[in-house]
Design a protein around this motif. Structure first.
Motif, PDB file in Angstrom:
ATOM      1  N   ALA A 127      45.828  38.843  38.168  1.00 34.34           N
ATOM      2  CA  ALA A 127      46.838  39.675  38.835  1.00 34.34           C
ATOM      3  C   ALA A 127      46.518  41.155  38.666  1.00 34.34           C
ATOM      4  O   ALA A 127      46.625  41.936  39.619  1.00 34.34           O
ATOM      5  CB  ALA A 127      48.226  39.362  38.291  1.00 34.34           C
ATOM      6  N   ALA A 128      46.103  41.557  37.458  1.00 29.99           N
ATOM      7  CA  ALA A 128      45.788  42.966  37.210  1.00 29.99           C
ATOM      8  C   ALA A 128      44.590  43.414  38.041  1.00 29.99           C
ATOM      9  O   ALA A 128      44.605  44.493  38.643  1.00 29.99           O
ATOM     10  CB  ALA A 128      45.518  43.188  35.726  1.00 29.99           C
ATOM     11  N   VAL A 129      43.557  42.595  38.104  1.00 29.44           N
ATOM     12  CA  VAL A 129      42.356  42.934  38.872  1.00 29.44           C
ATOM     13  C   VAL A 129      42.693  43.057  40.356  1.00 29.44           C
ATOM     14  O   VAL A 129      42.283  44.013  41.030  1.00 29.44           O
ATOM     15  CB  VAL A 129      41.238  41.889  38.646  1.00 29.44           C
ATOM     16  CG1 VAL A 129      40.089  42.080  39.618  1.00 29.44           C
ATOM     17  CG2 VAL A 129      40.744  41.952  37.213  1.00 29.44           C
ATOM     18  N   THR A 140      45.622  43.670  41.686  1.00 30.12           N
ATOM     19  CA  THR A 140      46.509  44.819  41.892  1.00 30.12           C
ATOM     20  C   THR A 140      45.716  46.119  41.908  1.00 30.12           C
ATOM     21  O   THR A 140      45.947  46.988  42.757  1.00 30.12           O
ATOM     22  CB  THR A 140      47.588  44.868  40.790  1.00 30.12           C
ATOM     23  OG1 THR A 140      48.340  43.657  40.832  1.00 30.12           O
ATOM     24  CG2 THR A 140      48.512  46.056  40.970  1.00 30.12           C
ATOM     25  N   ILE A 141      44.768  46.268  41.009  1.00 29.74           N
ATOM     26  CA  ILE A 141      43.941  47.481  40.965  1.00 29.74           C
ATOM     27  C   ILE A 141      43.085  47.593  42.222  1.00 29.74           C
ATOM     28  O   ILE A 141      43.010  48.662  42.843  1.00 29.74           O
ATOM     29  CB  ILE A 141      43.070  47.510  39.685  1.00 29.74           C
ATOM     30  CG1 ILE A 141      43.965  47.709  38.457  1.00 29.74           C
ATOM     31  CG2 ILE A 141      41.999  48.591  39.768  1.00 29.74           C
ATOM     32  CD1 ILE A 141      43.273  47.485  37.134  1.00 29.74           C
ATOM     33  N   SER A 176      44.414  37.716  33.675  1.00 26.58           N
ATOM     34  CA  SER A 176      44.041  39.040  34.183  1.00 26.58           C
ATOM     35  C   SER A 176      43.727  39.091  35.680  1.00 26.58           C
ATOM     36  O   SER A 176      43.366  40.143  36.197  1.00 26.58           O
ATOM     37  CB  SER A 176      42.883  39.657  33.380  1.00 26.58           C
ATOM     38  OG  SER A 176      41.674  38.994  33.658  1.00 26.58           O
TER      39      SER A 176
END
Length: 197
Positions: free
Chosen positions: A70-72, A74-75, A68
């Motif tokens: 990458a998601a954090v 990116t956000i 996770s």
């Protein structure tokens, strides 16, 4: 020699195309002029050097291996870019004496480079896709870094000067608002395209 020419051509294409760094630098040049935007210019360059170090040493791969992460990232980057686009879109005209206008600083440029998804994608492509020096990975990395810094500096000067040519329009409120909104939309689109790749 063919590899070097291919590397330089790819570098110019990847770093010279519209993206968060180049568009924000053009916007700074348009709003404040080239000379006043130089601290921001140097910050973008320093940030890109850090991105090259992160990509070239493999830190990016290690970080993105964390679930996770990458998601954090990116956000967080997306929120920052939306805020930056809002600041560009709502910046007052140059002749608005009562408006508060803050010059972009070195740290603003460095931070933008560090959260720019296009920067990581371009550097990963260039560092992994070309081998300039066969016998020494360290020398190869240093050669790529030197060439890329020179390339990015040249590209950024062009974008900064292109933006500075719009400065006179920033004294007219309607033109200023239209240019600011245009830069903000282009910034959001460039980030979206970088993320989708």
């Amino acid at each position: 020699m063919e590899t070097l020419i291919g590397f330089v051509t790819a570098a110019l294409a990847l770093t010279g195309s519209p993206g968060p760094n180049t568009l924000s630098l053009a916007a700074a040049g348009a709003a404040f002029g080239a000379r006043a935007s130089m601290p921001y210019f140097w910050g973008l360059l320093a940030g890109m050097l850090a991105v090259m170090a992160i990509v070239g040493t493999g830190v990016t791969g290690i970080l993105l291996a964390v679930p996770s992460a990458a998601a954090v990232l990116t956000i967080a980057a997306g929120v920052y870019f939306l805020w930056l686009a809002w600041k560009i879109a709502t910046a007052p005209p140059l002749d608005d004496a009562g408006a508060r206008r803050r010059l972009p600083r070195f740290r603003d440029g460095a931070f933008l480079s560090l959260v720019n998804p296009k920067a990581y994608a371009a550097m990963a492509s260039l560092f992994s896709g070309f081998q300039l020096l066969q016998d020494s990975p360290a020398a190869d990395g240093l050669a790529k870094t030197g060439l890329l810094l020179a390339d990015i500096a040249i590209v950024n000067v062009v974008w900064l000067q292109a933006g500075a040519m719009l400065t006179r329009y920033f004294r007219e409120p309607k033109a200023s608002r239209a240019i600011n909104i245009g830069f903000a939309i282009l910034l959001i689109l460039s980030v979206g395209l970088a993320v989708l790749r």
